[in-house]
Design a protein around this motif. Sequence first.
Motif, PDB file in Angstrom:
ATOM      1  N   GLN A   6      12.617  -4.308 -41.358  1.00  0.00           N
ATOM      2  CA  GLN A   6      12.834  -5.125 -40.161  1.00  0.00           C
ATOM      3  C   GLN A   6      12.095  -6.458 -40.312  1.00  0.00           C
ATOM      4  O   GLN A   6      10.883  -6.517 -40.240  1.00  0.00           O
ATOM      5  CB  GLN A   6      12.336  -4.371 -38.917  1.00  0.00           C
ATOM      6  N   GLU A   9      14.142 -12.509 -39.195  1.00  0.00           N
ATOM      7  CA  GLU A   9      15.519 -12.981 -39.240  1.00  0.00           C
ATOM      8  C   GLU A   9      16.492 -11.879 -38.828  1.00  0.00           C
ATOM      9  O   GLU A   9      17.458 -12.133 -38.081  1.00  0.00           O
ATOM     10  CB  GLU A   9      15.863 -13.479 -40.655  1.00  0.00           C
ATOM     11  N   ARG A  10      16.246 -10.661 -39.301  1.00  0.00           N
ATOM     12  CA  ARG A  10      17.128  -9.541 -38.945  1.00  0.00           C
ATOM     13  C   ARG A  10      16.985  -9.176 -37.476  1.00  0.00           C
ATOM     14  O   ARG A  10      17.962  -8.810 -36.810  1.00  0.00           O
ATOM     15  CB  ARG A  10      16.826  -8.339 -39.840  1.00  0.00           C
ATOM     16  N   LEU A  45      21.487  -2.022 -36.175  1.00  0.00           N
ATOM     17  CA  LEU A  45      21.779  -3.440 -36.396  1.00  0.00           C
ATOM     18  C   LEU A  45      21.138  -4.286 -35.304  1.00  0.00           C
ATOM     19  O   LEU A  45      20.489  -5.309 -35.583  1.00  0.00           O
ATOM     20  CB  LEU A  45      23.292  -3.657 -36.420  1.00  0.00           C
ATOM     21  N   GLY A  48      17.456  -4.802 -35.647  1.00  0.00           N
ATOM     22  CA  GLY A  48      17.006  -5.484 -36.855  1.00  0.00           C
ATOM     23  C   GLY A  48      16.660  -4.549 -37.986  1.00  0.00           C
ATOM     24  O   GLY A  48      15.963  -4.948 -38.927  1.00  0.00           O
ATOM     25  N   THR A  51      21.481  -4.072 -42.118  1.00  0.00           N
ATOM     26  CA  THR A  51      22.233  -5.269 -42.476  1.00  0.00           C
ATOM     27  C   THR A  51      23.700  -5.064 -42.119  1.00  0.00           C
ATOM     28  O   THR A  51      24.125  -3.946 -41.809  1.00  0.00           O
ATOM     29  CB  THR A  51      22.116  -5.569 -43.973  1.00  0.00           C
ATOM     30  N   ALA A  78      22.845 -14.741 -40.140  1.00  0.00           N
ATOM     31  CA  ALA A  78      23.127 -13.524 -40.902  1.00  0.00           C
ATOM     32  C   ALA A  78      22.891 -13.750 -42.393  1.00  0.00           C
ATOM     33  O   ALA A  78      22.397 -12.857 -43.099  1.00  0.00           O
ATOM     34  CB  ALA A  78      24.558 -13.072 -40.659  1.00  0.00           C
ATOM     35  N   ALA A  81      19.311 -13.482 -42.876  1.00  0.00           N
ATOM     36  CA  ALA A  81      18.863 -12.102 -42.674  1.00  0.00           C
ATOM     37  C   ALA A  81      19.158 -11.222 -43.884  1.00  0.00           C
ATOM     38  O   ALA A  81      18.476 -10.218 -44.104  1.00  0.00           O
ATOM     39  CB  ALA A  81      19.529 -11.522 -41.431  1.00  0.00           C
ATOM     40  N   ARG A  82      20.182 -11.578 -44.657  1.00  0.00           N
ATOM     41  CA  ARG A  82      20.534 -10.768 -45.820  1.00  0.00           C
ATOM     42  C   ARG A  82      19.613 -11.034 -47.012  1.00  0.00           C
ATOM     43  O   ARG A  82      19.620 -10.274 -47.981  1.00  0.00           O
ATOM     44  CB  ARG A  82      21.990 -11.035 -46.226  1.00  0.00           C
TER      45      ARG A  82
END
Length: 286
Positions: A6, A9-10, A45, A48, A51, A78, A81-82
């Motif tokens: 976590q 960004e996520r 999701l 967080g 993905t 996203a 976040a990846r």
Amino acid sequence: MGRVRQTLERRQLGIALRRLRVDSGRTRQEAADRLGKVRSRIAELEDGKSTIAPTDLAALLDYYEVGSDERSTVLALAAEARKRQPKRPYTDVLPRSFQRFADMEASALRVRSYEASIVPGLLQSRDYVRAVMSDGDGVWWTASSYEVEQRTAARLERQARFLESSEAREMHFIVTEEALRAVVGSVKIRNGQLAHLAALVRERPQLQLQVLPAGSGNPARGGGFTLFDFGDRGVPVGFCSATFGPSTYFDGESDVELLHRAFQRLTGSSLNTAESLALIEGISEE
């Protein structure tokens, strides 16, 4: 989708997707059915902890009927976040950063905030908000009465989203005496703001307000900061705002501990709630 660490960004992506889903009137089960996933995957999701593939994200945004401007920002978020992010402060440089701050604020179970020169946004009266926005008109954006009204409406919506939530929240605000005495717009607006603060404190037992008297020791003179606690949803997050440019989030344990320590010092130097109310009323009567 797969479980991951976590990161900020996520978490920002998940919180944004939760808001977009709720605004569209969809349930987690309906979103899961749309993607052919189990409901728990949507929950992970939005927390967080998972993905999402670009194709699945595009399908969700279509399902939630997200407009083009916010869609492009969510897709950019996203992409961040990846990435495999190291533990470090996160500077939010993407568009619509204020919306992500409001999303994180609305998802927190406990909010502690210190402001040095202004009444905190969640506690501002309508006239005070408009005066603050008018001060920035023609400086931080092209002069526009429409922009002032839009920004005023956005802040009032943020207040309602947080203060009127059915979810139990703890709120602890520290504001300086200098901020309370400052005339924003006019003395009438300032005094209306003081009355608004007193009413909020009396009407909301979960709201703790302390005033840091002029001349007190202050380890945070340079500006304000906010601490968000999420219970078992995730680790605490610190936020430091900037007058101009991007703001910074902290979720590293040592960084958050520094902000906690500063807030504890400010708490000990500030008046208690009853004393703070007396000072607020005294300033208004002057």
